[in-house]
Design a protein around this motif. Structure first.
Motif, PDB file in Angstrom:
ATOM      1  N   THR A 206       0.832  -1.210   0.000  1.00  0.00           N
ATOM      2  CA  THR A 206       0.000   0.000   0.000  1.00  0.00           C
ATOM      3  C   THR A 206       0.865   1.258   0.000  1.00  0.00           C
ATOM      4  N   ARG A 207       1.912   1.240   0.824  1.00  0.00           N
ATOM      5  CA  ARG A 207       2.819   2.399   0.872  1.00  0.00           C
ATOM      6  C   ARG A 207       3.550   2.573  -0.460  1.00  0.00           C
ATOM      7  N   GLN A 208       3.940   1.461  -1.044  1.00  0.00           N
ATOM      8  CA  GLN A 208       4.640   1.513  -2.333  1.00  0.00           C
ATOM      9  C   GLN A 208       3.764   2.168  -3.395  1.00  0.00           C
ATOM     10  N   LYS A 209       2.488   1.799  -3.407  1.00  0.00           N
ATOM     11  CA  LYS A 209       1.547   2.361  -4.385  1.00  0.00           C
ATOM     12  C   LYS A 209       1.394   3.868  -4.182  1.00  0.00           C
ATOM     13  N   ALA A 210       1.256   4.285  -2.916  1.00  0.00           N
ATOM     14  CA  ALA A 210       1.057   5.706  -2.608  1.00  0.00           C
ATOM     15  C   ALA A 210       2.317   6.521  -2.920  1.00  0.00           C
ATOM     16  N   LEU A 211       3.487   5.977  -2.590  1.00  0.00           N
ATOM     17  CA  LEU A 211       4.731   6.697  -2.854  1.00  0.00           C
ATOM     18  C   LEU A 211       4.955   6.819  -4.366  1.00  0.00           C
ATOM     19  N   GLY A 212       4.647   5.759  -5.094  1.00  0.00           N
ATOM     20  CA  GLY A 212       4.744   5.819  -6.553  1.00  0.00           C
ATOM     21  C   GLY A 212       3.844   6.898  -7.131  1.00  0.00           C
ATOM     22  N   TYR A 213       2.658   7.022  -6.552  1.00  0.00           N
ATOM     23  CA  TYR A 213       1.695   8.045  -6.978  1.00  0.00           C
ATOM     24  C   TYR A 213       2.292   9.452  -6.786  1.00  0.00           C
ATOM     25  N   TYR A 223       4.900  20.930 -14.777  1.00  0.00           N
ATOM     26  CA  TYR A 223       5.882  21.955 -14.411  1.00  0.00           C
ATOM     27  C   TYR A 223       7.267  21.426 -14.742  1.00  0.00           C
ATOM     28  N   GLU A 224       8.203  22.357 -14.832  1.00  0.00           N
ATOM     29  CA  GLU A 224       9.579  21.955 -15.088  1.00  0.00           C
ATOM     30  C   GLU A 224      10.077  21.023 -13.982  1.00  0.00           C
ATOM     31  N   LYS A 225      10.817  20.002 -14.354  1.00  0.00           N
ATOM     32  CA  LYS A 225      11.326  19.064 -13.344  1.00  0.00           C
ATOM     33  C   LYS A 225      12.513  19.678 -12.634  1.00  0.00           C
ATOM     34  N   LEU A 226      12.492  19.624 -11.312  1.00  0.00           N
ATOM     35  CA  LEU A 226      13.576  20.165 -10.492  1.00  0.00           C
ATOM     36  C   LEU A 226      14.053  19.104  -9.513  1.00  0.00           C
ATOM     37  N   PRO A 227      15.246  19.292  -8.917  1.00  0.00           N
ATOM     38  CA  PRO A 227      15.637  18.408  -7.816  1.00  0.00           C
ATOM     39  C   PRO A 227      14.567  18.456  -6.735  1.00  0.00           C
ATOM     40  N   PHE A 228      14.338  17.328  -6.046  1.00  0.00           N
ATOM     41  CA  PHE A 228      13.340  17.372  -4.961  1.00  0.00           C
ATOM     42  C   PHE A 228      13.831  16.610  -3.737  1.00  0.00           C
ATOM     43  N   TYR A 229      13.368  17.126  -2.583  1.00  0.00           N
ATOM     44  CA  TYR A 229      13.612  16.509  -1.282  1.00  0.00           C
ATOM     45  C   TYR A 229      12.252  16.095  -0.737  1.00  0.00           C
ATOM     46  N   SER A 311      13.901   0.005  -1.372  1.00  0.00           N
ATOM     47  CA  SER A 311      14.675  -0.639  -2.448  1.00  0.00           C
ATOM     48  C   SER A 311      13.910  -0.682  -3.771  1.00  0.00           C
ATOM     49  N   VAL A 312      12.578  -0.687  -3.708  1.00  0.00           N
ATOM     50  CA  VAL A 312      11.751  -0.680  -4.924  1.00  0.00           C
ATOM     51  C   VAL A 312      12.002   0.589  -5.741  1.00  0.00           C
ATOM     52  N   PHE A 313      12.374   1.674  -5.040  1.00  0.00           N
ATOM     53  CA  PHE A 313      12.539   2.988  -5.691  1.00  0.00           C
ATOM     54  C   PHE A 313      14.017   3.367  -5.838  1.00  0.00           C
ATOM     55  N   LYS A 314      14.903   2.376  -5.813  1.00  0.00           N
ATOM     56  CA  LYS A 314      16.341   2.697  -5.751  1.00  0.00           C
ATOM     57  C   LYS A 314      16.843   3.517  -6.941  1.00  0.00           C
ATOM     58  N   ASP A 315      16.138   3.461  -8.072  1.00  0.00           N
ATOM     59  CA  ASP A 315      16.566   4.266  -9.224  1.00  0.00           C
ATOM     60  C   ASP A 315      16.019   5.694  -9.174  1.00  0.00           C
ATOM     61  N   ARG A 316      15.034   5.932  -8.292  1.00  0.00           N
ATOM     62  CA  ARG A 316      14.375   7.244  -8.274  1.00  0.00           C
ATOM     63  C   ARG A 316      14.620   8.022  -6.988  1.00  0.00           C
ATOM     64  N   LEU A 354      15.943  11.830  -1.336  1.00  0.00           N
ATOM     65  CA  LEU A 354      16.403  12.807  -2.323  1.00  0.00           C
ATOM     66  C   LEU A 354      16.285  12.234  -3.732  1.00  0.00           C
ATOM     67  N   SER A 355      15.939  13.092  -4.664  1.00  0.00           N
ATOM     68  CA  SER A 355      16.040  12.699  -6.077  1.00  0.00           C
ATOM     69  C   SER A 355      17.524  12.663  -6.444  1.00  0.00           C
ATOM     70  N   SER A 356      17.841  12.081  -7.590  1.00  0.00           N
ATOM     71  CA  SER A 356      19.259  11.989  -8.004  1.00  0.00           C
ATOM     72  C   SER A 356      19.900  13.370  -8.089  1.00  0.00           C
ATOM     73  N   SER A 357      19.178  14.329  -8.682  1.00  0.00           N
ATOM     74  CA  SER A 357      19.757  15.673  -8.838  1.00  0.00           C
ATOM     75  C   SER A 357      19.862  16.393  -7.493  1.00  0.00           C
ATOM     76  N   ALA A 358      18.940  16.108  -6.570  1.00  0.00           N
ATOM     77  CA  ALA A 358      19.024  16.702  -5.226  1.00  0.00           C
ATOM     78  C   ALA A 358      20.219  16.122  -4.475  1.00  0.00           C
ATOM     79  N   ARG A 359      20.441  14.826  -4.635  1.00  0.00           N
ATOM     80  CA  ARG A 359      21.597  14.193  -3.992  1.00  0.00           C
ATOM     81  C   ARG A 359      22.898  14.816  -4.509  1.00  0.00           C
TER      82      ARG A 359
END
Length: 413
Positions: A206-213, A223-229, A311-316, A354-359
């Motif tokens: 359930t958490r995975q689904k909500a976080l993906g959303y 909107y323009e994509k920016l680094p995010f925390y 770990s499901v979101f390790k690329d994001r 953190l997103s990759s660009s935020a990291r």
């Protein structure tokens, strides 16, 4: 704060996430301690830009606690410790009568007087506007243009009729870069007995689904994509089945069923010898383990192998190394600062991701390692059932310069 704070060495950022539900159940005891520890963290790290994401603002008895929320906010905005923060934005979701929108989230942003040219994004006008003065928004966050707020659809967590889970997003432009800050609260484990049934648990899904959303929403084409925390109470839990099998590997399990329904009421794990001593008692809202030290020794980090939900979101999504004990569920007894409640298996619920660009902004080569701190607040005192978690770092001057110009950070509207 001693000495003059300048932005010459780059911009000091402090991100804090805190589930503050307990503070409004016992404001007299807990709030004073909580604020003292929070101010101490601010004074230690002395950020130019401070963001505090709160969940469960107002606690469980929201209607009764509203006055406590107002005094908490007033104290934060007017305290001596925060007097050098000349601009502030406070967003409080206080409209508890609106069940389809209410999230009980509160996002606080403070900007130091030495930091010039701070802009915040207006999502309706689609442009940055200069931040001046101190402003508080509540009740009508749905129509506030400087944020996006959503509550998760009811069918995400049907067993929780009045779930308040959702997210709030704001967008900021500093002189050197722009980024999104997202306050998030994901679904909890409703029953320890259900959580232990399979690996990974149904709640993890359930958490995975909500976080993906949320990730899809904040990276879509509007909107323009920016680094995010992304920081808040993710309610991530250790893999119950695997943890219990490890903690109780030499124990035998007894199943106790309810007389009327024949449903499993509790599980009791006992040692085979040693007078059949109880190692763990598991009920819907009880997790009573014989030795809490396992969650504290070496900050509980031996259990991180069971912390798998990210770990499901390790690329994001990325996270700095965790070196603090599980952030939940601490005792709410003000004399028991390090004790966990026997309600849930301790877990790292409160995180800063953190997103990759935020990291990349945090881990710039010129950033000294020691200037990056990922830790909890108030480790030795009672802060409520969650310990706040913070990330302190510097954005070096010019770090996102190509970015900054591209994002019109410095355009005063």
């Amino acid at each position: 704060m001693a000495g003059k704070l300048t932005a010459a060495q780059g911009t000091g950022i402090l991100l804090v996430t805190a589930n503050v539900g307990s503070l409004f159940e016992d404001p007299d005891n807990l709030q004073k301690t909580w604020l003292r520890e929070f101010y101490q963290t601010v004074q230690t790290h002395r950020p130019h830009f401070l963001a505090v994401h709160c969940q469960e603002v107002g606690g469980k008895n929201y209607e009764a606690s509203m006055s406590h929320v107002d005094s908490f906010v007033k104290e934060l905005l007017s305290s001596d410790a925060m007097k050098e923060y000349s601009r502030a934005r406070v967003y409080l979701d206080e409209n508890y009568k609106s069940q389809e929108h209410f999230t009980a989230l509160g996002s606080f942003y403070f900007i130091h007087e030495s930091l010039k040219n701070i802009h915040q994004f207006d999502f309706k006008a689609k442009k940055f506007k200069k931040v001046v003065g101190k402003e508080t928004y509540s009740e009508t966050l749905e129509s506030t243009p400087t944020l996006e707020k959503e509550k998760f659809p009811q069918d995400y967590f049907p067993e929780c009729k009045w779930s308040r889970k959702g997210f709030i997003r704001t967008r900021w432009a500093l002189p050197d870069c722009s980024f999104d800050l997202v306050n998030i609260h994901l679904f909890h484990d409703a029953s320890n007995l259900v959580a232990w049934e399979k690996s990974p648990s149904v709640y993890s899904g359930t958490r995975q689904k909500a976080l993906g959303y949320v990730l899809d929403r904040i990276t879509d084409q509007r909107y323009e994509k920016l680094p995010f925390y992304l920081f808040g109470d993710f309610n991530f839990r250790l893999d119950s089945k695997q943890v219990i099998e490890t903690l109780c590997s030499a124990a035998t399990m007894q199943t106790v069923r309810a007389a009327d329904t024949n449903e499993v009421d509790k599980l009791i794990f006992r040692e085979s010898d040693n007078d059949r001593k109880v190692v763990l008692q598991l009920e819907k809202k009880m997790f009573s383990y014989v030795n809490q030290d396992v969650f504290r020794e070496n900050n509980g980090t031996s259990l991180l192998e069971y912390d798998k939900e990210l770990s499901v979101f390790k690329d994001r999504l990325h996270e700095l190394e965790i070196s603090f004990p599980p952030s939940y569920p601490y005792s709410e007894d003000s004399s028991q600062g390090k004790q966990y409640m026997n309600t849930r298996c301790p877990a790292w619920c409160d995180r800063i991701l953190l997103s990759s660009s935020a990291r990349d902004l945090v881990l710039k080569p010129e950033n000294e390692e020691k200037s990056i701190v990922y830790d909890n607040i108030g480790p030795n005192v009672c802060m409520g059932d969650h310990k706040p978690v913070f990330l302190s770092f510097r954005i070096t001057a010019g770090a996102g310069k190509p970015n900054a110009n591209k994002h019109k950070c410095c355009v005063v509207q």
